[in-house]
Design an enzyme around this catalytic site. Structure first.
Site, PDB file in Angstrom:
ATOM      1  N   HIS A  31      88.169 156.553 -28.586  1.00 51.03           N
ATOM      2  CA  HIS A  31      87.487 157.482 -27.686  1.00 51.03           C
ATOM      3  C   HIS A  31      86.432 156.745 -26.866  1.00 51.03           C
ATOM      4  O   HIS A  31      86.292 155.521 -26.960  1.00 51.03           O
ATOM      5  CB  HIS A  31      86.926 158.683 -28.444  1.00 51.03           C
ATOM      6  N   HIS A  34      84.065 154.145 -28.650  1.00 51.63           N
ATOM      7  CA  HIS A  34      84.634 152.829 -28.987  1.00 51.63           C
ATOM      8  C   HIS A  34      84.734 151.968 -27.737  1.00 51.63           C
ATOM      9  O   HIS A  34      84.419 150.776 -27.747  1.00 51.63           O
ATOM     10  CB  HIS A  34      86.041 152.979 -29.592  1.00 51.63           C
ATOM     11  N   CYS A 140      80.551 158.539 -48.822  1.00 49.31           N
ATOM     12  CA  CYS A 140      81.063 159.190 -47.609  1.00 49.31           C
ATOM     13  C   CYS A 140      82.312 158.436 -47.172  1.00 49.31           C
ATOM     14  O   CYS A 140      82.238 157.247 -46.859  1.00 49.31           O
ATOM     15  CB  CYS A 140      80.029 159.174 -46.483  1.00 49.31           C
ATOM     16  N   CYS A 143      82.192 157.106 -43.525  1.00 51.18           N
ATOM     17  CA  CYS A 143      81.477 155.827 -43.387  1.00 51.18           C
ATOM     18  C   CYS A 143      82.102 154.748 -44.259  1.00 51.18           C
ATOM     19  O   CYS A 143      81.799 153.581 -44.098  1.00 51.18           O
ATOM     20  CB  CYS A 143      80.019 155.954 -43.808  1.00 51.18           C
ATOM     21  N   CYS A 162      76.566 163.716 -45.456  1.00 49.55           N
ATOM     22  CA  CYS A 162      76.333 162.418 -44.816  1.00 49.55           C
ATOM     23  C   CYS A 162      75.588 162.681 -43.512  1.00 49.55           C
ATOM     24  O   CYS A 162      75.982 163.553 -42.740  1.00 49.55           O
ATOM     25  CB  CYS A 162      77.677 161.742 -44.527  1.00 49.55           C
ATOM     26  N   HIS A 165      78.176 161.807 -40.458  1.00 50.28           N
ATOM     27  CA  HIS A 165      79.376 162.637 -40.282  1.00 50.28           C
ATOM     28  C   HIS A 165      79.115 164.123 -40.497  1.00 50.28           C
ATOM     29  O   HIS A 165      79.978 164.946 -40.205  1.00 50.28           O
ATOM     30  CB  HIS A 165      80.498 162.133 -41.201  1.00 50.28           C
ATOM     31  N   LYS A 313      76.472 162.775 -31.976  1.00 43.98           N
ATOM     32  CA  LYS A 313      77.240 161.555 -31.743  1.00 43.98           C
ATOM     33  C   LYS A 313      78.672 161.948 -31.381  1.00 43.98           C
ATOM     34  O   LYS A 313      79.296 162.752 -32.063  1.00 43.98           O
ATOM     35  CB  LYS A 313      77.247 160.714 -33.020  1.00 43.98           C
ATOM     36  N   LYS A 316      85.600 162.098 -32.969  1.00 46.76           N
ATOM     37  CA  LYS A 316      86.883 162.749 -32.756  1.00 46.76           C
ATOM     38  C   LYS A 316      86.727 164.269 -32.700  1.00 46.76           C
ATOM     39  O   LYS A 316      87.283 164.938 -31.840  1.00 46.76           O
ATOM     40  CB  LYS A 316      87.818 162.355 -33.893  1.00 46.76           C
TER      41      LYS A 316
HETATM   42  N1  MSP Z   1      85.582 149.855 -39.050  1.00 47.88           N
HETATM   43  C1  MSP Z   1      84.175 149.966 -38.956  1.00 47.88           C
HETATM   44  C2  MSP Z   1      83.585 148.706 -38.341  1.00 47.88           C
HETATM   45  C3  MSP Z   1      83.881 147.433 -39.074  1.00 47.88           C
HETATM   46  S1  MSP Z   1      83.201 146.058 -38.285  1.00 47.88           S
HETATM   47  C4  MSP Z   1      83.369 144.823 -39.372  1.00 47.88           C
HETATM   48  C5  MSP Z   1      83.809 151.165 -38.100  1.00 47.88           C
HETATM   49  N2  MSP Z   1      84.743 151.597 -37.268  1.00 47.88           N
HETATM   50  S2  MSP Z   1      84.621 152.859 -36.294  1.00 47.88           S
HETATM   51  O1  MSP Z   1      85.842 152.899 -35.584  1.00 47.88           O
HETATM   52  O2  MSP Z   1      84.256 154.030 -37.021  1.00 47.88           O
HETATM   53  O3  MSP Z   1      83.421 152.617 -35.343  1.00 47.88           O
HETATM   54  C6  MSP Z   1      83.155 151.376 -34.792  1.00 47.88           C
HETATM   55  C7  MSP Z   1      82.145 151.416 -33.706  1.00 47.88           C
HETATM   56  O4  MSP Z   1      82.550 152.319 -32.665  1.00 47.88           O
HETATM   57  C8  MSP Z   1      80.743 151.916 -33.932  1.00 47.88           C
HETATM   58  O5  MSP Z   1      79.887 151.137 -34.612  1.00 47.88           O
HETATM   59  C9  MSP Z   1      80.311 151.929 -32.507  1.00 47.88           C
HETATM   60  O6  MSP Z   1      80.195 150.621 -32.040  1.00 47.88           O
HETATM   61  C10 MSP Z   1      81.473 152.587 -31.861  1.00 47.88           C
HETATM   62  N3  MSP Z   1      81.236 154.011 -31.746  1.00 47.88           N
HETATM   63  C11 MSP Z   1      81.904 155.022 -32.363  1.00 47.88           C
HETATM   64  N4  MSP Z   1      81.421 156.205 -31.894  1.00 47.88           N
HETATM   65  C12 MSP Z   1      80.438 155.969 -31.007  1.00 47.88           C
HETATM   66  C13 MSP Z   1      79.691 156.753 -30.139  1.00 47.88           C
HETATM   67  N5  MSP Z   1      79.768 158.072 -30.092  1.00 47.88           N
HETATM   68  N6  MSP Z   1      78.881 156.114 -29.274  1.00 47.88           N
HETATM   69  C14 MSP Z   1      78.810 154.740 -29.197  1.00 47.88           C
HETATM   70  N7  MSP Z   1      79.496 153.977 -29.995  1.00 47.88           N
HETATM   71  C15 MSP Z   1      80.188 154.565 -31.039  1.00 47.88           C
HETATM   72  O7  MSP Z   1      82.695 151.648 -38.192  1.00 47.88           O
END
Ligand code: MSP
Length: 537
Positions: A31, A34, A140, A143, A162, A165, A313, A316
């Protein structure tokens, strides 16, 4: 004192500027949140490549753990099949679509990763850094983390949730292997003190320093109630905790235990880009794991804020259906890359709104930048048959523009290249665009054109040369943010023939005046930022 990213030792003497994104969970499609981090890393690494540095940009996917396993089960497929599908159909295509120039893409289910993860953990076990114990605590799954009781928030009915979440935590009791994380608290504090820039922004650093100061608990690094993970080598009834597995991607992807020369010239990362939700993993656990192995520590861990929707935040569940592709199909890929870095100070939370994006697109991209490029090309076409004239009559006004470009280069290089202040860097470049627009408005070349005397024509030539040469600088400066647009502008200025490929133009040299040669063929190329269609229903 442990070494940091600047002290690596490449075999050929040339070390890579190594930047990583988090590896993303593939329980779902990507999304906007990411894409935000991945685009930021792409801009940063393109910027360093444009400086002429050797660069390594790594991204990838985090594929083990309970979250992925449950998602696969809910979809009636094996976890591996689920991951393969999501990676090939959603994640990799998005990065390609957004023009992300990553050098590698690591998946934690690849053998090049899992073998090395086992070696790393076995090595820690052999060094007496891991022991067997029991643990009970709130977990969680979102997380993939045991929470400390003080971290939790309470729902109205008293259920513990959490804080990220906003979902109930699960009480887990397991016999696990533990990493002696508690021993590393003092060493970490010493490291943070000696490297004040290690954790950015300042608020993130303070949060971590306060957290570590209170003392660390040992970390459970295995799980035994499910099997979707890398088996613990000496006790395969356990799988390695997904975060230990995931953090190691930063080492395994650059040759840890497999290609020493590559590893020495790349590792550790100069910059780990992360979201603020995963700060403790990257600035506490990861450095402690490296300390335990005597490996060098990263240069910086830089946390970005969250993209928010309705005060929450973006995730999904509250995305309200917006995918990156829904925005790029309307605004274009380059504008998308630009918008989030321009609109939100890196490190702060920020909200997305369609209206804000539209307004900035129209005023800053289409009117300020796009119109400048098309007006200048049109005037060179009209008054000089498309051959860039020589500037022989430059005066104070022209010198002010030249200085403006040099200033924009220096400021943007410091902000984007060093400070990761993408907004500040982009603003410096667009201030220069505004300056050039102001210059043209004041000089009124369309009036000067009516003066057919040699002085009048020389004046006209100076104005248009100044404007075109300014755009040459802008094309180079914006190449990392909006590569396709910069290429269109580069082509329209006829720059390729005389100056070579845009990618070969050095940032450090972009402010040197007078690079476009007289006689360059200027054409009115494609419109850089077409007028927006109506907002889709
Ligand atoms: N798999 C772990 C990371 C492991 S790194 C060794 C993880 N994955 S995740 O897909 O849930 O999220 C990864 C990253 O996505 C977050 O830390 C952040 O960088 C980004 N984001 C997810 N949602 C976000 C927002 N709403 N806003 C900005 N970035 C966010 O955590």
């Amino acid at each position: 004192m442990a070494a940091t990213g600047s002290e690596k030792q490449g075999g050929d003497g040339v070390n890579s500027f190594y930047v990583s994104t988090p590896i993303y969970y593939v329980n779902d499609a990507p999304h906007l949140g990411h894409a935000y981090t991945t685009v930021a890393g792409d801009v940063l690494t393109r910027w360093h490549r444009q400086r002429g540095e050797k660069v390594w940009y790594l991204t990838g996917t985090d594929e083990h753990g309970q979250k992925i396993m449950r998602t696969a089960e809910a979809n009636n497929v094996t976890p591996q099949a689920w991951c393969d599908k999501l990676v090939e159909e959603a994640w990799k295509p998005l990065w390609e679509h957004l023009n992300i120039a990553n050098d590698d893409f690591i998946r934690t289910t690849e053998k090049r990763h899992t073998d090395r993860v086992q070696e790393f953990v076995q090595d820690l076990f052999d060094k007496d850094q891991i022991y067997k114990g029991g643990y009970e605590g709130p977990y969680c799954v979102g997380c993939e983390e045991y929470k400390l009781p003080g971290d939790l928030i309470e729902a109205e009915d008293g259920t513990k949730l959490c804080p990220i979440h906003k979902k109930p935590v699960e009480l887990l009791k397991e016999e696990n292997y533990f990493f002696k994380l508690s021993e590393y608290g003092p060493k970490l504090m010493e490291f943070y003190a000696a490297n004040p820039d290690f954790i950015q922004p300042e608020s993130a650093r303070n949060e971590i320093v306060n957290f570590v100061k209170q003392g660390l608990q040992d970390l459970s690094i295995s799980r035994s109630t499910f099997d979707w993970g890398v088996p613990v080598p000496w006790d395969p009834k356990h799988v390695i905790y997904v975060w230990i597995d995931a953090l190691l991607n930063y080492a395994t992807a650059v040759g840890y235990g497999a290609n020493q020369e590559k590893f020495d010239g790349t590792f550790p990362a100069n910059v780990h880009l992360i979201g603020k939700d995963i700060l403790r993993f990257h600035s506490v656990i990861w450095p402690a794991m490296l300390m335990a192995q005597g490996l060098p520590l990263p240069g910086k861990v830089v946390a970005n804020g969250w993209l928010m929707v309705g005060g929450e935040k973006m995730s999904k569940s509250n995305l309200t259906g917006i995918k990156p592709q829904d925005l790029t199909s309307h605004f274009g890929v380059d504008a998308y890359r630009w918008y989030f870095l321009r609109a939100i100070a890196y490190g702060s939370d920020g909200s997305f709104s369609w209206e804000d994006f539209s307004a900035r697109y129209t005023s800053e991209l289409a009117n300020d930048y796009g119109n400048l490029a098309s007006r200048v090309a049109a005037m060179v076409g009209k008054y000089f048959d498309g051959a860039l004239p020589e500037a022989t009559a430059a005066g104070d006004a022209e010198r002010a523009v030249q200085e403006g470009l040099a200033r924009a280069v220096a400021t943007a290089d410091a902000r984007i290249g060093e400070e990761l202040d993408f907004q500040g860097g982009i603003l410096a470049i667009f201030d220069f665009v505004k300056q050039v627009n102001g210059y043209i408005t004041e000089q009124e070349p369309w009036k000067v054109a009516k003066d057919t005397s040699p002085e009048g024509q020389a004046r006209l030539a100076a104005i248009l040369y100044t404007a075109a040469e300014s755009l040459r600088g802008v094309a180079v400066l914006l190449n990392s943010v909006m590569p396709d647009t910069s290429q269109k502008l580069w082509d329209s200025l006829g720059a390729e023939a005389s100056l070579g490929a845009l990618a070969d133009q050095r940032v450090q040299d972009a402010g040197r005046w007078g690079q476009l040669p007289a006689g360059a063929t200027v054409t009115k190329g494609a419109v850089l930022f077409p007028r927006l269609e109506e907002k889709p229903a």
